[in-house]
Design a protein around this motif. Structure first.
Motif, mmCIF file in Angstrom:
data_model
loop_
_atom_site.group_PDB
_atom_site.id
_atom_site.type_symbol
_atom_site.label_atom_id
_atom_site.label_comp_id
_atom_site.label_asym_id
_atom_site.label_seq_id
_atom_site.Cartn_x
_atom_site.Cartn_y
_atom_site.Cartn_z
ATOM 1 N N THR A 37 35.285 52.871 23.512
ATOM 2 C CA THR A 37 35.429 55.085 23.325
ATOM 3 C C THR A 37 35.778 56.004 24.430
ATOM 4 O OG1 THR A 37 33.460 54.824 21.465
ATOM 5 C CG2 THR A 37 35.102 56.753 22.256
ATOM 6 N N LEU A 38 35.692 55.913 25.444
ATOM 7 C CA LEU A 38 36.312 56.769 26.785
ATOM 8 C C LEU A 38 38.110 55.926 27.436
ATOM 9 C CD1 LEU A 38 32.817 57.045 28.950
ATOM 10 C CD2 LEU A 38 34.096 58.393 27.631
ATOM 11 N N ILE A 39 38.057 54.633 27.145
ATOM 12 C CA ILE A 39 39.133 53.794 27.407
ATOM 13 C C ILE A 39 39.974 54.365 26.396
ATOM 14 C CG2 ILE A 39 40.166 51.521 27.666
ATOM 15 C CD1 ILE A 39 37.688 50.297 28.880
ATOM 16 N N ALA A 66 46.051 46.797 29.127
ATOM 17 C CA ALA A 66 45.526 46.883 30.101
ATOM 18 C C ALA A 66 44.203 47.996 29.150
ATOM 19 C CB ALA A 66 45.579 47.157 30.934
ATOM 20 N N PRO A 67 44.897 48.560 28.491
ATOM 21 C CA PRO A 67 43.523 49.285 27.713
ATOM 22 C C PRO A 67 43.312 48.547 26.558
ATOM 23 C CG PRO A 67 45.042 50.836 28.129
ATOM 24 C CD PRO A 67 45.522 50.136 28.748
ATOM 25 N N LEU A 68 44.274 48.159 26.020
ATOM 26 C CA LEU A 68 43.782 46.914 24.689
ATOM 27 C C LEU A 68 42.658 46.178 25.230
ATOM 28 C CD1 LEU A 68 44.235 46.594 21.616
ATOM 29 C CD2 LEU A 68 46.179 45.256 22.277
ATOM 30 N N VAL A 69 42.992 45.101 26.325
ATOM 31 C CA VAL A 69 43.119 44.015 26.374
ATOM 32 C C VAL A 69 41.440 43.938 27.342
ATOM 33 C CG1 VAL A 69 42.710 41.626 28.347
ATOM 34 C CG2 VAL A 69 45.087 43.094 27.429
ATOM 35 N N ALA A 70 40.937 45.263 28.198
ATOM 36 C CA ALA A 70 40.302 45.453 28.318
ATOM 37 C C ALA A 70 38.927 46.168 27.483
ATOM 38 C CB ALA A 70 39.836 46.915 29.868
ATOM 39 N N ILE A 71 39.716 47.053 26.146
ATOM 40 C CA ILE A 71 38.510 47.071 25.407
ATOM 41 C C ILE A 71 37.818 45.746 24.124
ATOM 42 C CG2 ILE A 71 38.571 47.829 22.224
ATOM 43 C CD1 ILE A 71 39.957 50.105 23.800
ATOM 44 N N PHE A 72 38.684 45.244 23.855
ATOM 45 C CA PHE A 72 38.593 43.210 23.712
ATOM 46 C C PHE A 72 37.332 42.731 24.550
ATOM 47 C CE2 PHE A 72 42.853 43.604 21.147
ATOM 48 C CZ PHE A 72 42.616 43.435 20.122
ATOM 49 N N ALA A 73 37.968 42.335 25.587
ATOM 50 C CA ALA A 73 37.405 42.075 26.924
ATOM 51 C C ALA A 73 35.708 42.593 27.066
ATOM 52 C CB ALA A 73 37.456 41.961 28.846
ATOM 53 N N MET A 97 39.614 62.983 35.208
ATOM 54 C CA MET A 97 38.423 62.845 35.154
ATOM 55 C C MET A 97 37.904 61.629 33.840
ATOM 56 S SD MET A 97 35.853 66.265 35.351
ATOM 57 C CE MET A 97 36.399 67.379 33.505
ATOM 58 N N LEU A 98 38.416 61.599 33.142
ATOM 59 C CA LEU A 98 38.164 60.915 32.492
ATOM 60 C C LEU A 98 38.873 58.822 32.922
ATOM 61 C CD1 LEU A 98 37.430 59.361 29.222
ATOM 62 C CD2 LEU A 98 39.275 60.053 28.518
ATOM 63 N N THR A 133 37.567 55.108 34.027
ATOM 64 C CA THR A 133 37.940 53.960 33.099
ATOM 65 C C THR A 133 38.546 53.338 33.663
ATOM 66 O OG1 THR A 133 39.777 55.528 32.470
ATOM 67 C CG2 THR A 133 37.851 55.143 30.884
ATOM 68 N N GLU A 134 39.401 53.448 35.233
ATOM 69 C CA GLU A 134 40.117 52.665 35.711
ATOM 70 C C GLU A 134 39.252 51.937 36.435
ATOM 71 O OE1 GLU A 134 44.366 51.536 37.322
ATOM 72 O OE2 GLU A 134 43.314 53.489 35.843
ATOM 73 N N PRO A 135 38.068 51.496 37.206
ATOM 74 C CA PRO A 135 37.552 50.895 37.625
ATOM 75 C C PRO A 135 37.293 50.049 36.456
ATOM 76 C CG PRO A 135 36.924 52.785 38.585
ATOM 77 C CD PRO A 135 37.130 52.922 37.655
ATOM 78 N N ILE A 136 36.957 49.494 35.282
ATOM 79 C CA ILE A 136 37.499 49.244 34.458
ATOM 80 C C ILE A 136 39.046 48.715 33.476
ATOM 81 C CG2 ILE A 136 36.104 48.648 32.032
ATOM 82 C CD1 ILE A 136 34.352 50.841 32.582
ATOM 83 N N VAL A 137 39.612 49.324 33.896
ATOM 84 C CA VAL A 137 41.087 48.624 33.142
ATOM 85 C C VAL A 137 41.475 48.229 34.021
ATOM 86 C CG1 VAL A 137 42.949 49.441 31.815
ATOM 87 C CG2 VAL A 137 40.493 50.734 31.583
#
Length: 92
Positions: free
Chosen positions: A18-20, A70-77, A42-43, A47-51
């Protein structure tokens, strides 16, 4: 006990996803100087270390198309990881 751990991991991954998603939406609309820009920063810091690892994987696509997937791929992963971890924990 493993059920509680599986649910906690699931909730944590849902919050991160949700944050991503919110950060990706804010990146389209929030500009420096707006009243929401500090919240976006802040957000983004959360989220940047994950994305970022996914951004490095998809940088050639983003360079050619101008769209950052990248956010979409990170969410799927993350959702895949969450479901695999939950199934593994519930097996024991």
């Amino acid at each position: 006990m493993t059920y509680i751990l599986a649910r906690a991991i699931s909730y944590f991954i849902e919050i991160v996803v949700t944050l991503i998603f919110i950060e990706a939406l804010m990146s389209w609309f929030v500009r420096p100087g707006s009243s929401f820009y500090r919240y976006y920063c802040m957000l983004h810091a959360l989220t940047e270390p994950i994305v970022n690892p996914f951004r490095q994987l998809t940088s050639s696509i983003a360079y050619r198309t101008g769209i950052d997937f990248a956010p979409l791929v990170a969410i799927f992963a993350l959702q895949l990881l969450g479901s695999v971890l939950a199934k593994l924990l519930l097996l024991f």
